[in-house]
Design a protein around this motif. Structure first.
Motif, PDB file in Angstrom:
ATOM      1  N   TRP A 188       0.864  -1.182   0.000  1.00 19.47           N
ATOM      2  CA  TRP A 188       0.000   0.000   0.000  1.00 19.47           C
ATOM      3  C   TRP A 188       0.897   1.227   0.000  1.00 19.47           C
ATOM      4  CZ3 TRP A 188      -5.081   0.229   3.228  1.00 19.47           C
ATOM      5  CH2 TRP A 188      -5.761   1.412   2.961  1.00 19.47           C
ATOM      6  N   ASN A 189       1.096   1.802  -1.181  1.00 17.11           N
ATOM      7  CA  ASN A 189       1.878   3.030  -1.303  1.00 17.11           C
ATOM      8  C   ASN A 189       1.064   4.212  -0.789  1.00 17.11           C
ATOM      9  OD1 ASN A 189       4.206   1.881  -2.552  1.00 17.11           O
ATOM     10  ND2 ASN A 189       3.075   1.754  -4.458  1.00 17.11           N
ATOM     11  N   LEU A 199      -8.701  -1.662   6.509  1.00 15.79           N
ATOM     12  CA  LEU A 199      -7.692  -2.414   7.258  1.00 15.79           C
ATOM     13  C   LEU A 199      -8.300  -3.642   7.923  1.00 15.79           C
ATOM     14  CD1 LEU A 199      -5.514   0.349   8.967  1.00 15.79           C
ATOM     15  CD2 LEU A 199      -4.948  -1.092   7.005  1.00 15.79           C
ATOM     16  N   GLU A 247       3.089  -1.397   4.452  1.00 11.04           N
ATOM     17  CA  GLU A 247       2.734   0.029   4.431  1.00 11.04           C
ATOM     18  C   GLU A 247       3.929   0.844   3.954  1.00 11.04           C
ATOM     19  OE1 GLU A 247       1.637   0.874   8.462  1.00 11.04           O
ATOM     20  OE2 GLU A 247       0.285  -0.849   8.540  1.00 11.04           O
ATOM     21  N   PHE A 297       0.543   5.180   2.199  1.00 10.17           N
ATOM     22  CA  PHE A 297      -0.311   4.696   3.276  1.00 10.17           C
ATOM     23  C   PHE A 297      -0.819   5.823   4.161  1.00 10.17           C
ATOM     24  CE2 PHE A 297      -1.081   2.716   7.437  1.00 10.17           C
ATOM     25  CZ  PHE A 297      -1.882   1.644   7.076  1.00 10.17           C
ATOM     26  N   SER A 298       0.065   6.695   4.610  1.00 16.13           N
ATOM     27  CA  SER A 298      -0.361   7.782   5.505  1.00 16.13           C
ATOM     28  C   SER A 298      -1.261   8.783   4.780  1.00 16.13           C
ATOM     29  CB  SER A 298       0.831   8.485   6.145  1.00 16.13           C
ATOM     30  OG  SER A 298       1.685   9.013   5.166  1.00 16.13           O
ATOM     31  N   LEU A 329       0.139  -7.128   4.576  1.00 18.39           N
ATOM     32  CA  LEU A 329       0.139  -5.713   4.206  1.00 18.39           C
ATOM     33  C   LEU A 329       1.500  -5.089   4.486  1.00 18.39           C
ATOM     34  CD1 LEU A 329      -1.416  -3.193   3.287  1.00 18.39           C
ATOM     35  CD2 LEU A 329      -2.100  -2.876   5.680  1.00 18.39           C
ATOM     36  N   SER A 352      -3.294   7.963   2.354  1.00 16.61           N
ATOM     37  CA  SER A 352      -4.568   7.256   2.237  1.00 16.61           C
ATOM     38  C   SER A 352      -5.347   7.326   3.541  1.00 16.61           C
ATOM     39  CB  SER A 352      -4.341   5.790   1.866  1.00 16.61           C
ATOM     40  OG  SER A 352      -3.759   5.689   0.589  1.00 16.61           O
ATOM     41  N   LYS A 353      -4.636   7.196   4.655  1.00 17.66           N
ATOM     42  CA  LYS A 353      -5.291   7.276   5.966  1.00 17.66           C
ATOM     43  C   LYS A 353      -5.980   8.622   6.134  1.00 17.66           C
ATOM     44  CE  LYS A 353      -4.549   6.629  10.883  1.00 17.66           C
ATOM     45  NZ  LYS A 353      -3.604   6.227  11.934  1.00 17.66           N
TER      46      LYS A 353
END
Length: 104
Positions: free
Chosen positions: A36-37, A90, A103, A39-40, A101, A42-43
């Motif tokens: 998951w590129n 998640l 991250e 990740f932060s 996963l 996307s969050k």
């Protein structure tokens, strides 16, 4: 879905189905590294606002979805203890022991 002549729906249920494998490139129960590129990012993008908008769309007049369930989810989110869309993704990934996963 490479090699398939059909597509999964663009839903959380479709994403969950995809992780079960058995079609496309992923075989059933195959060990998979899911990278998951961003990740932060996307969050942040799939946080409170996106989740609230998602629930409101499900609650729109004429919506075929379970109104009381989505209202409960929205109420929990607005009260500060509901899951965000990111949290739900998640959780779905976590339900698949063969998906690992990473991250980034």
């Amino acid at each position: 879905m490479q090699g398939e002549n059909w597509q999964l729906g663009q839903t959380l249920d479709g994403f969950n189905d995809l992780l079960y494998g058995g079609f496309g490139l992923m075989k059933s129960n195959e060990e998979v590294m899911l990278i998951w590129n961003e990740f932060s990012s996307s969050k942040a993008a799939l946080g409170y606002t996106a989740t609230r908008d998602y629930y409101l769309a499900k609650l729109a007049p004429g919506s075929p979805f379970n109104q009381s369930w989505f209202q409960g989810q929205l109420t929990a989110l607005e009260a500060g203890h509901g899951k965000t869309y990111f949290d739900i993704i998640l959780e779905i990934i976590g339900e698949h022991a063969n998906i690992h996963l990473i991250e980034r």
